[in-house]
Write an enzyme that holds these catalytic residues in place. Structure first.
Site, PDB file in Angstrom:
ATOM      1  CE1 TYR A 189      -4.364  -1.505   0.965  1.00  0.00           C
ATOM      2  CE2 TYR A 189      -2.812  -3.256   1.519  1.00  0.00           C
ATOM      3  CZ  TYR A 189      -4.102  -2.838   1.241  1.00  0.00           C
ATOM      4  OH  TYR A 189      -5.127  -3.748   1.233  1.00  0.00           O
ATOM      5  N   PRO A 234     -12.546  -0.615  -1.573  1.00  0.00           N
ATOM      6  CG  PRO A 234     -11.579  -0.768  -3.687  1.00  0.00           C
ATOM      7  CD  PRO A 234     -12.638  -0.029  -2.923  1.00  0.00           C
ATOM      8  CE  LYS A 288     -11.422  -5.805   7.290  1.00  0.00           C
ATOM      9  NZ  LYS A 288     -10.470  -6.771   6.770  1.00  0.00           N
TER      10      LYS A 288
END
Length: 397
Positions: free
Chosen positions: A201, A293, A297
């Site tokens: 990320y 997203p 979850k």
């Protein structure tokens, strides 16, 4: 046709619910508007929480998952040209996450359903649900140019945000809470081995980027783009160059390139419809809630819903008691709102809002720095990412 539970939608929620009900001795029929081929190729999520993997294994749907899923022991955060690894098992008491595409879960569940489960009717478009306040509600569907009726004791709406089930909630009862984000994801599949062992990320002045994977030879990559983006405006080289820029760190790391086989734009929004039950209708999965997203979850929330719902319907079948069904909406919504909060936190912390100031950016960097330097903050993120306990009978186990 008559059954105990009519299930609208053969996505992961509907198929898993049918599997759990079948094993609990509760009769059901699944109706799905699309054909089998379309159902099995819908590209969606790919990150599974520990609890989701446990449920699929317990339901007898773990054979190929055990063989092909990629277990991940954390994620990597990148910001300010630095890289930080979060070790999930160390932070959560042993829990991991798995990469296994939703398309593969659907294939596994469809195969089980057609082999030994209750009826699964493809190309059956649900056009109305009636009798929700009575004892025998009905699903009216169209197949092969003819009208059909499925009479049941309960209806499970697993047909998504735009499905017939959600729209059947009376306006006087339903409340929908929504937030739309001013950006989207440009998602691509590439025939390129993953450039790292875990998901990355990346917070960047140029916008967010995510490095994921589908297999040891296929990478799944995402770029933050304006909400009105046309995927065709992004040639392959531009995508790779932008990914390189956003993932850049000080040190020896490079992004593996390869042919891009698909491109799509994913909108970013949050939505919760309450209640998740009205009369004889119960909503599950995307029919009740949507999450951006970023927190991975969506699919996992759907699994949690149907575990609670299957237990409630089995309790009704065994004892005649509706206590668990009466508690279904409240039980699920506690977990749903916690997941919505986490998804919103991940989204707003990692993305660059078009209108944000330099002050806002420094706050984001301070938050990311705290996560990577405080075990308490890291553990909270890891705990939420790897998955909260699935609530049953109104309690967290």
């Amino acid at each position: 046709m008559r059954t105990e539970v009519g299930i609208i939608g053969a996505g992961p929620a509907g198929l898993l619910l049918a599997r759990l009900l079948h094993r609990a001795g509760v009769g059901c029929v699944v109706v799905e508007s699309r054909d089998r081929a379309y159902t099995e190729r819908r590209q969606r999520a790919g990150m599974l929480e520990q609890g989701t993997v446990d449920v699929l294994r317990a339901a007898g749907a773990g054979e190929r998952l055990n063989r092909e899923a990629l277990e991940h022991d954390g994620i990597e955060l990148r910001f300010d040209r630095r890289s930080h690894r979060l070790d999930f098992p160390a932070l959560t008491g042993g829990r991991s996450v798995w990469v296994y595409a939703q398309t593969e879960i659907v294939k596994d569940l469809v195969g089980l359903q057609l082999r030994d489960g209750p009826p699964l009717v493809f190309e059956a478009e649900a056009v109305a649900v009636t009798g929700l306040d009575g004892e025998l509600p009905r699903v009216h569907y169209r197949k092969g140019g003819r009208e059909h009726t499925l009479t049941c004791d309960y209806i499970a709406g697993c047909d998504g945000y735009h499905g017939i089930a959600r729209s059947a909630l009376p306006a006087s009862v339903a409340r929908t809470f929504e937030r739309t984000y001013p950006y989207a994801w440009l998602g691509v599949l590439a025939e390129a081995p993953p450039s790292c062992e875990v998901l990355v990320y990346a917070h960047s002045p140029r916008g967010f980027a995510l490095h994921s994977m589908r297999s040891p030879t296929v990478s799944r990559l995402y770029l933050q783009v304006p909400a009105d983006t046309d995927a065709s405006a992004w040639p392959d080289d531009r995508i790779w160059d932008e990914l390189d820029a956003r993932f850049a760190v000080d040190g020896d790391w490079s992004l593996t390139r390869g042919p891009i086989t698909s491109k799509s734009v994913l909108p970013m929004r949050s939505s919760v419809t309450e209640p998740m039950r009205h009369g004889r209708l119960l909503l599950a999965g995307d029919a009740a809630h949507i999450v951006p997203p970023t927190g991975a979850k969506g699919l996992n929330l759907a699994v949690a819903d149907v575990v609670v719902l299957a237990e409630a319907l089995a309790g009704w079948k065994d004892s005649g008691s509706t206590a668990l069904l009466d508690a279904y909406s409240d039980t699920c919504l506690r977990r749903v709102w916690r997941a919505e909060h986490f998804s919103h936190f991940m989204t707003t912390t990692l993305h660059t809002d078009p209108g944000q100031s330099p002050f806002d950016t420094r706050l984001q960097l301070a938050q990311l720095d705290r996560i990577t330097t405080s075990r308490h903050a890291a553990a909270e993120l890891a705990d939420n990412y790897a998955g909260l306990p699935i609530s049953r009978q109104g309690h967290d186990h």
